[in-house]
Scaffold this motif. Structure first.
Motif, PDB file in Angstrom:
ATOM      1  N   ASN A  51     -10.258   6.730   2.012  1.00 45.17           N
ATOM      2  CA  ASN A  51     -10.906   6.569   0.722  1.00 45.17           C
ATOM      3  C   ASN A  51      -9.997   5.845  -0.263  1.00 45.17           C
ATOM      4  N   ILE A  52      -8.725   6.260  -0.297  1.00 43.02           N
ATOM      5  CA  ILE A  52      -7.796   5.646  -1.249  1.00 43.02           C
ATOM      6  C   ILE A  52      -7.400   4.259  -0.767  1.00 43.02           C
ATOM      7  N   ALA A  53      -7.327   4.095   0.568  1.00 43.37           N
ATOM      8  CA  ALA A  53      -6.911   2.798   1.115  1.00 43.37           C
ATOM      9  C   ALA A  53      -8.014   1.755   0.975  1.00 43.37           C
ATOM     10  N   PHE A  54      -9.267   2.213   0.839  1.00 44.57           N
ATOM     11  CA  PHE A  54     -10.402   1.289   0.872  1.00 44.57           C
ATOM     12  C   PHE A  54     -10.270   0.113  -0.099  1.00 44.57           C
ATOM     13  N   PRO A  55     -10.025   0.369  -1.398  1.00 43.99           N
ATOM     14  CA  PRO A  55      -9.922  -0.790  -2.310  1.00 43.99           C
ATOM     15  C   PRO A  55      -8.761  -1.718  -1.948  1.00 43.99           C
ATOM     16  N   LEU A  56      -7.673  -1.144  -1.433  1.00 42.32           N
ATOM     17  CA  LEU A  56      -6.527  -1.977  -1.060  1.00 42.32           C
ATOM     18  C   LEU A  56      -6.853  -2.826   0.153  1.00 42.32           C
ATOM     19  N   ARG A  57      -7.573  -2.230   1.111  1.00 44.17           N
ATOM     20  CA  ARG A  57      -7.953  -2.992   2.310  1.00 44.17           C
ATOM     21  C   ARG A  57      -8.915  -4.107   1.937  1.00 44.17           C
ATOM     22  N   GLU A  58      -9.796  -3.823   0.953  1.00 44.95           N
ATOM     23  CA  GLU A  58     -10.770  -4.828   0.531  1.00 44.95           C
ATOM     24  C   GLU A  58     -10.084  -6.070  -0.019  1.00 44.95           C
ATOM     25  N   LEU A  59      -8.878  -5.889  -0.587  1.00 48.13           N
ATOM     26  CA  LEU A  59      -8.130  -7.043  -1.114  1.00 48.13           C
ATOM     27  C   LEU A  59      -7.746  -7.989   0.010  1.00 48.13           C
ATOM     28  N   LYS A  60      -7.543  -7.437   1.205  1.00 54.24           N
ATOM     29  CA  LYS A  60      -7.136  -8.197   2.394  1.00 54.24           C
ATOM     30  C   LYS A  60      -5.810  -8.931   2.164  1.00 54.24           C
ATOM     31  N   ARG A  61      -4.917  -8.309   1.401  1.00 47.17           N
ATOM     32  CA  ARG A  61      -3.632  -8.946   1.116  1.00 47.17           C
ATOM     33  C   ARG A  61      -2.475  -8.165   1.720  1.00 47.17           C
ATOM     34  N   TYR A  62      -2.696  -6.889   1.982  1.00 49.83           N
ATOM     35  CA  TYR A  62      -1.586  -6.051   2.420  1.00 49.83           C
ATOM     36  C   TYR A  62      -1.742  -5.673   3.877  1.00 49.83           C
ATOM     37  N   ASP A  63      -0.616  -5.535   4.587  1.00 49.68           N
ATOM     38  CA  ASP A  63      -0.701  -5.045   5.957  1.00 49.68           C
ATOM     39  C   ASP A  63      -0.789  -3.519   5.937  1.00 49.68           C
ATOM     40  N   GLU A  64      -1.109  -2.942   7.095  1.00 48.64           N
ATOM     41  CA  GLU A  64      -1.354  -1.496   7.149  1.00 48.64           C
ATOM     42  C   GLU A  64      -0.138  -0.683   6.697  1.00 48.64           C
ATOM     43  N   ASP A  65       1.059  -1.188   6.988  1.00 48.51           N
ATOM     44  CA  ASP A  65       2.279  -0.484   6.584  1.00 48.51           C
ATOM     45  C   ASP A  65       2.359  -0.354   5.072  1.00 48.51           C
ATOM     46  N   ALA A  66       2.134  -1.489   4.402  1.00 50.83           N
ATOM     47  CA  ALA A  66       2.219  -1.487   2.946  1.00 50.83           C
ATOM     48  C   ALA A  66       1.123  -0.605   2.363  1.00 50.83           C
ATOM     49  N   ILE A  67      -0.078  -0.663   2.965  1.00 51.74           N
ATOM     50  CA  ILE A  67      -1.181   0.164   2.479  1.00 51.74           C
ATOM     51  C   ILE A  67      -0.826   1.637   2.633  1.00 51.74           C
ATOM     52  N   HIS A  68      -0.212   1.964   3.775  1.00 53.02           N
ATOM     53  CA  HIS A  68       0.196   3.358   4.001  1.00 53.02           C
ATOM     54  C   HIS A  68       1.146   3.819   2.902  1.00 53.02           C
ATOM     55  N   ASP A  69       2.153   2.982   2.604  1.00 58.44           N
ATOM     56  CA  ASP A  69       3.112   3.348   1.562  1.00 58.44           C
ATOM     57  C   ASP A  69       2.427   3.539   0.215  1.00 58.44           C
ATOM     58  N   LEU A  70       1.524   2.600  -0.105  1.00 55.71           N
ATOM     59  CA  LEU A  70       0.869   2.664  -1.419  1.00 55.71           C
ATOM     60  C   LEU A  70      -0.034   3.897  -1.512  1.00 55.71           C
ATOM     61  N   VAL A  71      -0.739   4.205  -0.426  1.00 59.74           N
ATOM     62  CA  VAL A  71      -1.620   5.375  -0.453  1.00 59.74           C
ATOM     63  C   VAL A  71      -0.806   6.651  -0.606  1.00 59.74           C
ATOM     64  N   MET A  72       0.305   6.733   0.117  1.00 61.83           N
ATOM     65  CA  MET A  72       1.153   7.914   0.003  1.00 61.83           C
ATOM     66  C   MET A  72       1.671   8.075  -1.427  1.00 61.83           C
ATOM     67  N   LEU A  73       2.007   6.947  -2.034  1.00 64.73           N
ATOM     68  CA  LEU A  73       2.474   6.991  -3.416  1.00 64.73           C
ATOM     69  C   LEU A  73       1.375   7.507  -4.336  1.00 64.73           C
TER      70      LEU A  73
END
Lengths: 372, 259
Positions: free
Chosen positions: B102-124
């Motif tokens: 749910n939290i990763a969804f908007p970040l994934r929609e950007l299609k700019r970040y790899d899964e690692d970066a998304i993981h870090d951002l979601v954890m934050l």
């Protein structure tokens, strides 16, 4: 808006990296890879970081830097306190225990098969319980006719019976025309024109009519019932009903099953009649078989038993379509994925069950109503 | 940088024969925490939905960050929508995704970040809303009301918005949870420099959070000012709303003294 900038200066005893501009998601997300690579290169060796010229930094921008720093504050870092807070927040988040996927058990394959079988058995048991509940409700209503949920039954009759009449008529008529047309082409070759009445009459009344209507009703009313019960479960309406002492079996499931058991034979009758009309029209056009002849021959070549078999099939199909729809409706869990998968499963299962029942009927009634 | 974050000009809305808003004007400056209050059915939530572009007003204009909500192509509309986050009343989490997705969804929609970066951002984001990494695996249906709000807040903050819109942020939470949620919103808005507009019924929330209060009544903004200024306005609706016994207690607890 100024973009994120990196300036590298080599000094005595090391390197100095000056960061400036806006390091936000909006400014960095368009060139994440490029910035990350630049930072990676800058971070090699002894590097001092000067972040005092940063305009703003948010956590997405800070995360870029943090990853380049190897997830720790660098030795030499000049930064404004309000920007340091952003990194401190990331530092805190890093110290939370990591999310690890649970280890895969060596017996994973066995567990998959096992849980699938248990799931299948549970489906069967739940369905038997539902049928049993329906039987109990029926007994209860027969004993206390005042408890009969008349309004619900009537509403369901209207929704799944009357409202289905146009579509069943259309499909029935077209199937009648097509069947008659194709048979006529073959029969003409043998000069066996008058047997068109036998083929259409027997085929439609006994077999095609009930199955066709059951498939239509499963798609139309079955899915609606599953979705309705499913949403009622999601929104806790079913729980609300049971706290008011309303039996969900009697008020929600019983009327649907009863209504469809009554409506289906009527729809079968309706759709079969229209299909016969379609067949008759086509036969007249293709083979010059008059309407009068068709009418006279039909009762002679299609014994009345076939009609009763067709209607009985309709009633049984209707009952099972409704029971299967209710069964899956009550299994919906409160999320959209579960709602869609259960609705799909309800329709697919209902149609499959209808075909299986039809095969059972065909075997059980093989000696009845067939001339010769 | 002096353009107001939200500018509503001469807004009018009609539902059937009933005018909900008529000649409504409101400007929210950067960094403000504005509470929108009003009686039931006064059109608070409708106004909020118009600000985020879910409903079109019958007349009038709404600008965010000095730009109109609609027009100028898909890319511009999208970029504008990434500058604000919305916390819906019931969370509106995607029920088929777990908390992490749910939290990763908007970040994934950007299609700019790899899964690692998304993981870090979601954890934050999870840690920002005071949830633990293991909560990431839970499904929305398994969350308590307070956690749903926190996850929804984390999702609203995922794209680092400048403006946060909250619809009844504390409705359905017990006093203890709603206090801690309000504290969380205030802390985050201070740290991230957010502009916040919230719709609320809850005077505790209002008194604790807002720098300004907008009173929506009689189809327009009746009064707009700090909590203390609003309390000094003599109008039957404001008297009823703020000076009932319950309200007085709530306001006194937070250091505002009603007249």
């Amino acid at each position: 808006m100024s973009a994120a900038r990196i300036e590298l200066t080599d000094q005595q005893g090391g390197r100095l990296v000056r960061l400036s501009g806006r390091w936000t998601l909006a400014t960095t997300s368009l060139r994440v890879a490029e910035l990350a690579a630049d930072l990676e290169r800058s971070a090699q060796g002894d590097t001092a970081w000067d972040c005092t010229a940063l305009e703003t930094i948010d956590s997405a921008g800070a995360m870029l830097l943090w990853r380049a720093w190897g997830r720790a504050f660098p030795q030499v870092l000049l930064i404004r306190p309000e920007h340091r807070r952003v990194f401190e927040r990331i530092d805190t988040a890093d110290h939370e225990p990591r999310l690890k996927p649970p280890p895969l058990s060596p017996l994973h394959g066995v567990m998959v098969v096992g849980s699938a079988s248990i799931g299948g058995i549970r489906h069967l048991l739940d369905f038997i319980a539902l049928v049993g509940q329906f039987g109990l409700n029926l007994a209860h209503v027969l004993r206390l006719p005042a408890d009969l949920p008349q309004r619900e039954i009537s509403a369901n009759l209207y929704k799944s019976g009357v409202r289905a009449m146009p579509v069943t008529a259309l499909v029935g008529f077209l199937i009648g025309v097509v069947l008659s047309y194709l048979s006529a082409l073959q029969l003409k070759q043998f000069g066996a024109d008058i047997f068109i009445v036998n083929i259409i009459g027997l085929g439609l009344v006994r077999e095609l009519g009930p199955v066709l209507v059951a498939v239509l009703v499963a798609g139309r009313s079955g899915s609606a019932m599953t979705a309705q019960l499913g949403v009622m479960r999601v929104t806790e309406e079913i729980d609300a009903l049971s706290t008011m002492g309303v039996q969900q079996g009697l008020r929600l499931i019983f009327p649907k099953v009863v209504a469809l058991t009554i409506a289906m034979p009527l729809l079968v009758l309706w759709a079969t009649s229209i299909a016969l009309v379609g067949g008759m029209v086509s036969a007249q056009m293709q083979l010059d078989i008059s309407y009068g002849f068709f009418f006279q021959t039909l009762p002679r070549v299609v014994p009345a038993a076939n009609l009763w078999i067709g209607l009985a099939k309709g009633a049984v199909f209707g009952m099972f379509v409704a029971l299967v729809a209710c069964h899956f409706g009550l299994r919906v869990r409160p999320n959209t994925e579960s709602l869609s998968s259960n609705t799909t499963a309800a329709v697919v299962t209902a149609i499959t069950v209808v075909i299986i029942l039809d095969a059972i009927f065909a075997i059980a009634t093989r000696g009845i109503g067939l001339p010769g | 940088m002096n353009t107001p974050v939200i500018r509503i000009k001469d807004l009018a809305t009609r539902f059937g024969e009933v005018w909900i808003h008529n000649g409504l004007n409101l400007e929210v400056a950067r960094g403000e925490l504005v509470s929108l209050v009003g009686g039931s059915g006064s059109g608070k939530t409708t106004l909020l939905r118009q600000v985020i572009g879910l409903l079109l007003p019958n007349r009038g204009s709404i600008e965010l960050f000095g730009e109109p909500l609609f027009g100028g192509g898909v890319a511009r509309e999208r970029a504008l929508r990434q500058r604000f986050g919305v916390l819906f009343q019931h969370g509106a989490l995607f029920s088929a995704f777990n908390v992490f997705d749910n939290i990763a969804f908007p970040l994934r929609e950007l299609k700019r970040y790899d899964e690692d970066a998304i993981h870090d951002l979601v954890m934050l984001k999870l840690s920002m809303v005071e949830l633990l990494p293991r909560h990431g695996r839970l499904m929305p249906a398994e969350l308590s009301g307070g956690m749903v709000k926190r996850v929804a807040l984390a999702r609203a903050l995922a794209l680092e918005p400048e403006l946060l819109l909250l619809d009844e942020p504390t409705a359905g939470l017990d006093p203890d949870r709603s206090d801690s949620f309000v504290r969380l919103i205030r802390m985050l808005s201070e740290e991230l420099g957010l502009t916040v507009m919230l719709v609320t019924h809850d005077l505790d929330t209002l008194a604790a959070l807002s720098t300004r209060v907008a009173v929506l009544a009689e189809q327009h903004i009746l009064a707009y000012g700090s909590t203390d200024e609003i309390l000094h306005i003599d109008h039957p609706f404001i008297r009823n709303f703020f000076l009932s016994e319950r309200s007085v207690r709530a306001l006194q607890n937070s250091g505002h003294v009603p007249v």
